[in-house]
Design a protein around this motif. Sequence first.
Motif, short mmCIF file in Angstrom:
data_model
loop_
_atom_site.label_atom_id
_atom_site.label_comp_id
_atom_site.label_asym_id
_atom_site.label_seq_id
_atom_site.Cartn_x
_atom_site.Cartn_y
_atom_site.Cartn_z
N LEU A 188 -10.62 -47.41 -5.21
CA LEU A 188 -10.73 -46.99 -3.72
C LEU A 188 -9.16 -46.50 -3.48
O LEU A 188 -8.99 -45.44 -2.87
N ALA A 189 -8.27 -47.35 -3.85
CA ALA A 189 -6.82 -47.14 -3.44
C ALA A 189 -6.36 -45.98 -4.14
O ALA A 189 -5.63 -44.96 -3.55
N ARG A 190 -6.67 -45.78 -5.34
CA ARG A 190 -6.24 -44.81 -6.31
C ARG A 190 -6.71 -43.44 -6.18
O ARG A 190 -5.82 -42.39 -6.33
N ALA A 191 -7.90 -43.48 -5.88
CA ALA A 191 -8.64 -42.08 -6.00
C ALA A 191 -8.54 -41.40 -4.55
O ALA A 191 -8.52 -40.17 -4.81
N PHE A 192 -8.57 -42.06 -3.43
CA PHE A 192 -8.62 -41.35 -2.21
C PHE A 192 -7.37 -41.20 -1.45
O PHE A 192 -7.22 -39.98 -1.16
N LYS A 193 -6.51 -42.30 -1.40
CA LYS A 193 -5.65 -42.16 -0.68
C LYS A 193 -4.39 -41.16 -1.10
O LYS A 193 -3.82 -40.40 -0.37
N PRO A 194 -4.00 -41.00 -2.40
CA PRO A 194 -3.10 -39.93 -2.71
C PRO A 194 -3.65 -38.48 -2.58
O PRO A 194 -2.78 -37.72 -2.08
N THR A 195 -4.88 -38.42 -2.82
CA THR A 195 -5.42 -36.98 -2.55
C THR A 195 -5.28 -36.63 -0.96
O THR A 195 -5.01 -35.57 -0.73
N LEU A 196 -5.85 -37.55 -0.19
CA LEU A 196 -5.90 -37.31 1.27
C LEU A 196 -4.54 -37.32 1.86
O LEU A 196 -4.22 -36.34 2.62
N LYS A 197 -3.41 -37.54 1.29
CA LYS A 197 -1.97 -37.79 1.71
C LYS A 197 -1.58 -36.23 1.54
O LYS A 197 -0.63 -35.90 2.34
N THR A 198 -2.31 -35.55 0.50
CA THR A 198 -1.64 -34.09 0.46
C THR A 198 -2.05 -33.20 1.41
O THR A 198 -1.54 -32.00 1.54
N TYR A 199 -2.90 -33.39 2.26
CA TYR A 199 -3.32 -32.69 3.05
C TYR A 199 -2.25 -32.46 4.25
O TYR A 199 -1.51 -33.39 4.76
N GLY A 200 -2.00 -31.12 4.64
CA GLY A 200 -1.11 -30.96 5.29
C GLY A 200 0.32 -30.55 4.91
O GLY A 200 1.38 -30.61 5.62
N THR A 201 0.27 -30.96 3.64
CA THR A 201 1.77 -30.85 2.92
C THR A 201 1.90 -29.50 1.96
O THR A 201 0.78 -28.67 1.85
N SER A 202 3.05 -29.44 1.49
CA SER A 202 3.23 -28.03 0.51
C SER A 202 2.29 -28.22 -0.94
O SER A 202 2.04 -27.21 -1.47
N ASP A 203 1.83 -29.50 -1.31
CA ASP A 203 1.16 -29.74 -2.26
C ASP A 203 -0.43 -29.49 -2.25
O ASP A 203 -0.98 -29.54 -3.08
N PHE A 204 -0.68 -29.26 -0.77
CA PHE A 204 -2.10 -29.15 -0.65
C PHE A 204 -2.56 -27.88 -1.01
O PHE A 204 -2.22 -26.76 -1.05
N ASN A 205 -3.77 -28.01 -1.86
CA ASN A 205 -4.74 -26.73 -2.28
C ASN A 205 -6.06 -27.27 -2.07
O ASN A 205 -6.52 -28.14 -2.53
N LYS A 206 -6.67 -26.33 -1.03
CA LYS A 206 -7.95 -26.73 -0.61
C LYS A 206 -9.08 -27.00 -1.68
O LYS A 206 -9.66 -27.94 -1.65
N GLU A 207 -9.27 -26.05 -2.63
CA GLU A 207 -10.08 -26.07 -3.60
C GLU A 207 -9.89 -27.44 -4.41
O GLU A 207 -10.71 -28.09 -5.09
N SER A 208 -8.78 -27.61 -5.03
CA SER A 208 -8.44 -28.86 -5.92
C SER A 208 -8.67 -29.97 -4.98
O SER A 208 -8.95 -31.23 -5.25
N PHE A 209 -8.16 -30.21 -3.78
CA PHE A 209 -8.40 -31.08 -2.81
C PHE A 209 -9.85 -31.54 -2.65
O PHE A 209 -10.16 -32.57 -2.88
N ILE A 210 -10.60 -30.69 -2.27
CA ILE A 210 -12.05 -30.84 -2.21
C ILE A 210 -12.78 -31.48 -3.69
O ILE A 210 -13.51 -32.36 -3.76
N ALA A 211 -12.24 -30.81 -4.58
CA ALA A 211 -12.86 -31.10 -6.17
C ALA A 211 -12.64 -32.79 -6.23
O ALA A 211 -13.15 -33.18 -6.75
#
Length: 144
Positions: free
Chosen positions: A94-117
Amino acid sequence: MLHIFFLYIHILSAIGSIGPLFALIPMLKKMEETDEASLGGFVQSFQYAISVVKHFGHILVTSGVFLIILSGWTWTTSWVVLTIVGMGSSVFYLARAFKPTLKTYGTSDFNKESFIAKLRKSTWIYILLLLFVLWLMVAKPVLW
Protein backbone atom coordinates in the motif's frame (compact mmCIF):
# COMPACT_ATOMS: atom_id res chain seq x y z
CA MET A 1 -20.08 -12.06 23.89
CA LEU A 2 -16.74 -10.27 23.50
CA HIS A 3 -15.77 -12.68 20.73
CA ILE A 4 -18.95 -11.85 18.80
CA PHE A 5 -18.30 -8.12 19.22
CA PHE A 6 -14.78 -8.41 17.79
CA LEU A 7 -16.01 -10.71 15.03
CA TYR A 8 -18.51 -8.08 13.84
CA ILE A 9 -15.87 -5.35 14.07
CA HIS A 10 -13.49 -7.59 12.12
CA ILE A 11 -16.03 -8.31 9.37
CA LEU A 12 -17.02 -4.64 9.03
CA SER A 13 -13.40 -3.55 8.89
CA ALA A 14 -12.66 -6.19 6.22
CA ILE A 15 -15.47 -4.71 4.14
CA GLY A 16 -14.15 -1.20 4.75
CA SER A 17 -10.61 -2.16 3.86
CA ILE A 18 -11.45 -3.71 0.49
CA GLY A 19 -14.74 -2.10 -0.57
CA PRO A 20 -13.41 1.36 -1.48
CA LEU A 21 -10.90 -0.26 -3.84
CA PHE A 22 -13.73 -1.48 -6.06
CA ALA A 23 -15.05 2.09 -6.27
CA LEU A 24 -11.68 3.17 -7.66
CA ILE A 25 -12.02 1.02 -10.78
CA PRO A 26 -14.77 3.13 -12.43
CA MET A 27 -13.04 6.26 -11.12
CA LEU A 28 -9.91 5.32 -13.08
CA LYS A 29 -12.02 5.10 -16.24
CA LYS A 30 -13.40 8.59 -15.55
CA MET A 31 -9.84 9.83 -14.97
CA GLU A 32 -8.89 8.62 -18.45
CA GLU A 33 -11.78 10.56 -19.97
CA THR A 34 -11.16 13.85 -18.17
CA ASP A 35 -8.63 16.51 -19.05
CA GLU A 36 -5.57 17.08 -16.89
CA ALA A 37 -6.93 20.36 -15.51
CA SER A 38 -9.96 18.55 -14.05
CA LEU A 39 -7.99 15.60 -12.71
CA GLY A 40 -7.30 17.13 -9.28
CA GLY A 41 -10.65 16.18 -7.75
CA PHE A 42 -10.23 12.59 -8.86
CA VAL A 43 -6.72 12.44 -7.42
CA GLN A 44 -7.97 13.79 -4.09
CA SER A 45 -10.80 11.25 -4.05
CA PHE A 46 -8.34 8.48 -4.87
CA GLN A 47 -6.06 9.58 -2.00
CA TYR A 48 -9.05 9.71 0.35
CA ALA A 49 -10.14 6.18 -0.62
CA ILE A 50 -6.63 4.84 -0.01
CA SER A 51 -6.61 6.58 3.38
CA VAL A 52 -9.97 4.97 4.27
CA VAL A 53 -8.61 1.55 3.24
CA LYS A 54 -5.52 2.11 5.39
CA HIS A 55 -7.48 3.10 8.50
CA PHE A 56 -9.92 0.23 8.17
CA GLY A 57 -6.87 -2.01 7.80
CA HIS A 58 -5.67 -0.85 11.23
CA ILE A 59 -9.02 -1.81 12.74
CA LEU A 60 -8.95 -5.11 10.84
CA VAL A 61 -5.54 -6.07 12.23
CA THR A 62 -6.39 -4.98 15.78
CA SER A 63 -9.69 -6.87 15.86
CA GLY A 64 -7.96 -9.89 14.29
CA VAL A 65 -5.38 -9.92 17.09
CA PHE A 66 -8.17 -9.87 19.68
CA LEU A 67 -10.01 -12.66 17.85
CA ILE A 68 -6.91 -14.88 17.87
CA ILE A 69 -6.39 -14.18 21.58
CA LEU A 70 -10.05 -14.95 22.38
CA SER A 71 -10.27 -18.06 20.20
CA GLY A 72 -8.59 -21.45 20.27
CA TRP A 73 -6.34 -20.64 17.31
CA THR A 74 -2.61 -20.32 17.86
CA TRP A 75 -0.19 -17.88 16.26
CA THR A 76 1.58 -20.78 14.51
CA THR A 77 -1.53 -22.10 12.74
CA SER A 78 -0.85 -22.05 8.98
CA TRP A 79 -3.69 -19.74 7.97
CA VAL A 80 -2.86 -17.32 10.81
CA VAL A 81 0.81 -17.17 9.79
CA LEU A 82 -0.08 -16.66 6.12
CA THR A 83 -2.66 -14.02 7.02
CA ILE A 84 -0.03 -12.12 9.00
CA VAL A 85 2.38 -12.39 6.07
CA GLY A 86 -0.37 -11.26 3.68
CA MET A 87 -1.39 -8.31 5.83
CA GLY A 88 2.25 -7.33 6.33
CA SER A 89 2.74 -7.50 2.57
CA SER A 90 -0.36 -5.42 1.99
CA VAL A 91 0.88 -2.68 4.33
CA PHE A 92 4.23 -2.59 2.52
CA TYR A 93 2.54 -2.70 -0.87
CA LEU A 94 0.00 0.00 0.00
CA ALA A 95 2.78 2.41 0.92
CA ARG A 96 5.01 1.57 -2.05
CA ALA A 97 2.37 1.26 -4.75
CA PHE A 98 0.18 4.32 -4.37
CA LYS A 99 2.03 7.07 -2.53
CA PRO A 100 4.96 7.52 -4.96
CA THR A 101 2.59 7.50 -7.94
CA LEU A 102 0.14 9.94 -6.35
CA LYS A 103 3.00 12.28 -5.42
CA THR A 104 3.87 12.76 -9.10
CA TYR A 105 0.56 14.53 -9.75
CA GLY A 106 1.17 18.22 -10.35
CA THR A 107 4.92 17.80 -10.84
CA SER A 108 7.08 17.82 -13.95
CA ASP A 109 7.28 13.99 -13.70
CA PHE A 110 3.52 13.68 -14.22
CA ASN A 111 2.31 11.79 -17.28
CA LYS A 112 -1.44 11.21 -17.26
CA GLU A 113 -1.46 7.91 -19.15
CA SER A 114 1.38 6.41 -17.12
CA PHE A 115 -0.12 7.77 -13.89
CA ILE A 116 -3.51 6.13 -14.51
CA ALA A 117 -1.94 2.88 -15.72
CA LYS A 118 0.18 2.62 -12.55
CA LEU A 119 -2.83 3.36 -10.33
CA ARG A 120 -4.95 0.78 -12.17
CA LYS A 121 -2.28 -1.91 -11.90
CA SER A 122 -1.63 -1.13 -8.22
CA THR A 123 -5.35 -1.19 -7.43
CA TRP A 124 -5.87 -4.62 -9.00
CA ILE A 125 -2.77 -6.11 -7.36
CA TYR A 126 -3.89 -4.76 -3.98
CA ILE A 127 -7.42 -6.11 -4.48
CA LEU A 128 -6.04 -9.56 -5.34
CA LEU A 129 -3.72 -9.50 -2.33
CA LEU A 130 -6.57 -8.59 0.00
CA LEU A 131 -8.86 -11.20 -1.56
CA PHE A 132 -6.20 -13.83 -0.88
CA VAL A 133 -5.99 -12.71 2.77
CA LEU A 134 -9.79 -12.70 2.95
CA TRP A 135 -9.84 -16.27 1.61
CA LEU A 136 -7.34 -17.30 4.31
CA MET A 137 -9.52 -15.81 7.04
CA VAL A 138 -12.71 -17.44 5.74
CA ALA A 139 -11.47 -20.83 4.54
CA LYS A 140 -8.88 -21.24 7.30
CA PRO A 141 -6.87 -23.81 5.32
CA VAL A 142 -4.61 -26.16 7.28
CA LEU A 143 -1.42 -26.18 5.22
CA TRP A 144 0.97 -27.58 7.88
